[in-house]
Structure formats: C-alpha cells, structure tokens
Write a protein that holds these residues in place. Sequence first.
Motif, PDB file in Angstrom:
ATOM      1  N   VAL A  51       0.624  -1.324  -0.001  1.00  0.00           N
ATOM      2  CA  VAL A  51      -0.062   0.034  -0.062  1.00  0.00           C
ATOM      3  C   VAL A  51       0.816   1.344   0.037  1.00  0.00           C
ATOM      4  CG1 VAL A  51      -1.933  -1.212   1.123  1.00  0.00           C
ATOM      5  CG2 VAL A  51      -0.106   0.167   2.525  1.00  0.00           C
ATOM      6  N   LEU A  52       2.186   1.095  -0.122  1.00  0.00           N
ATOM      7  CA  LEU A  52       2.888   2.290   0.111  1.00  0.00           C
ATOM      8  C   LEU A  52       2.714   2.967  -1.185  1.00  0.00           C
ATOM      9  CD1 LEU A  52       6.127   1.246   1.862  1.00  0.00           C
ATOM     10  CD2 LEU A  52       4.484   2.776   2.591  1.00  0.00           C
ATOM     11  N   HIS A  53       2.614   4.315  -1.358  1.00  0.00           N
ATOM     12  CA  HIS A  53       2.440   4.893  -2.508  1.00  0.00           C
ATOM     13  C   HIS A  53       3.581   5.749  -2.909  1.00  0.00           C
ATOM     14  CE1 HIS A  53       0.224   7.744  -5.420  1.00  0.00           C
ATOM     15  NE2 HIS A  53      -0.272   6.797  -5.784  1.00  0.00           N
ATOM     16  N   GLU A  54       4.256   5.860  -4.179  1.00  0.00           N
ATOM     17  CA  GLU A  54       5.451   6.647  -4.353  1.00  0.00           C
ATOM     18  C   GLU A  54       5.261   7.850  -4.466  1.00  0.00           C
ATOM     19  OE1 GLU A  54       8.303   5.473  -7.417  1.00  0.00           O
ATOM     20  OE2 GLU A  54       7.369   3.657  -7.575  1.00  0.00           O
ATOM     21  N   GLU A  55       4.276   8.464  -5.001  1.00  0.00           N
ATOM     22  CA  GLU A  55       4.056  10.010  -4.881  1.00  0.00           C
ATOM     23  C   GLU A  55       3.633  10.662  -3.746  1.00  0.00           C
ATOM     24  OE1 GLU A  55       2.750   8.186  -7.431  1.00  0.00           O
ATOM     25  OE2 GLU A  55       4.302   8.496  -8.741  1.00  0.00           O
ATOM     26  N   ARG A  56       2.931   9.987  -2.969  1.00  0.00           N
ATOM     27  CA  ARG A  56       2.318  10.661  -1.551  1.00  0.00           C
ATOM     28  C   ARG A  56       3.120  10.323  -0.566  1.00  0.00           C
ATOM     29  NH1 ARG A  56      -3.330   8.340  -1.417  1.00  0.00           N
ATOM     30  NH2 ARG A  56      -3.183   7.302  -2.979  1.00  0.00           N
TER      31      ARG A  56
ATOM     32  N   LYS B 249       8.031   9.717  -1.919  1.00  0.00           N
ATOM     33  CA  LYS B 249       8.723  11.087  -2.356  1.00  0.00           C
ATOM     34  C   LYS B 249       9.177  11.842  -1.306  1.00  0.00           C
ATOM     35  CE  LYS B 249       8.574  13.702  -6.546  1.00  0.00           C
ATOM     36  NZ  LYS B 249       7.713  14.054  -7.430  1.00  0.00           N
TER      37      LYS B 249
ATOM     38  N   ARG C 239       8.522  -1.895  -5.435  1.00  0.00           N
ATOM     39  CA  ARG C 239       7.723  -1.829  -6.907  1.00  0.00           C
ATOM     40  C   ARG C 239       7.315  -3.319  -7.152  1.00  0.00           C
ATOM     41  NH1 ARG C 239      12.188   1.200  -8.824  1.00  0.00           N
ATOM     42  NH2 ARG C 239      11.790   3.050  -7.972  1.00  0.00           N
TER      43      ARG C 239
ATOM     44  N   ARG D  92       4.487  -4.704  -5.256  1.00  0.00           N
ATOM     45  CA  ARG D  92       3.276  -3.996  -5.682  1.00  0.00           C
ATOM     46  C   ARG D  92       2.672  -4.558  -6.976  1.00  0.00           C
ATOM     47  NH1 ARG D  92       5.116   1.516  -4.331  1.00  0.00           N
ATOM     48  NH2 ARG D  92       5.205   1.822  -6.548  1.00  0.00           N
ATOM     49  N   THR D  93       3.782  -4.953  -7.913  1.00  0.00           N
ATOM     50  CA  THR D  93       3.296  -5.046  -9.266  1.00  0.00           C
ATOM     51  C   THR D  93       3.033  -6.769  -9.334  1.00  0.00           C
ATOM     52  OG1 THR D  93       4.959  -3.620 -10.221  1.00  0.00           O
ATOM     53  CG2 THR D  93       4.340  -5.559 -11.694  1.00  0.00           C
TER      54      THR D  93
ATOM     55  N   ARG E 277      -0.289  -7.790  -6.560  1.00  0.00           N
ATOM     56  CA  ARG E 277      -1.640  -7.311  -6.204  1.00  0.00           C
ATOM     57  C   ARG E 277      -2.717  -8.337  -6.323  1.00  0.00           C
ATOM     58  NH1 ARG E 277      -1.619  -2.520 -10.252  1.00  0.00           N
ATOM     59  NH2 ARG E 277      -0.448  -1.669  -8.281  1.00  0.00           N
TER      60      ARG E 277
END
Length: 82
Positions: free
Chosen positions: A21-26, A29, A57, A60-61, A64
């Motif tokens: 659930v870790l989001h790169e942009e939010r 980064k 990554r 997450r890929t 899922r």
Amino acid sequence: MAFTLYSLLQAALLCVNAIAVLHEERFLKNIGWGTDQGIGGFGEEPGIKSQLMNLIRSVRTVMRVPLIVINSVAIVLLLLFG
C-alpha cells in the motif's frame, strides 16, 4: 494469542500488505525515496535504497492479484474459526 504457524503467516501477510500500500508520489517521495532518487551510473552497484525501492515496486506489481485472493481467504478463515 498463541504463537502458531497461522499467526506467523498472518503476520507475514500483514507485512506484505503494508509494503503493497505504500504510494510513491504521496509517501515515498516525501521521505526522499522517489523514483528519481535512485538513479546510478553504468556499472555501479545499486545501493540499499534503490534495492529496497525495487523490492517495493516488485511487491506492488507482482503481488496485487494474489494479495486480493490471500486476504479474502484470511478473512473467511477468521470469520469461520475466529
């Protein structure tokens, strides 16, 4: 709760869910772990930071759809057996 194989598998599932659930942009980064942070030169060994980003990554890929199924099974087992 006793230390059983099921509780160990459930803890591993929770850790994989946390990585997924870790989001790169939010999130990533903001702490300096974005996609543009780990760019190295040709022939250089990747650092631990870029290896962890590749792991995140990849989880997450690849995980899922299996995580949806495994979480559903874990929820059903908890509902049936408590």
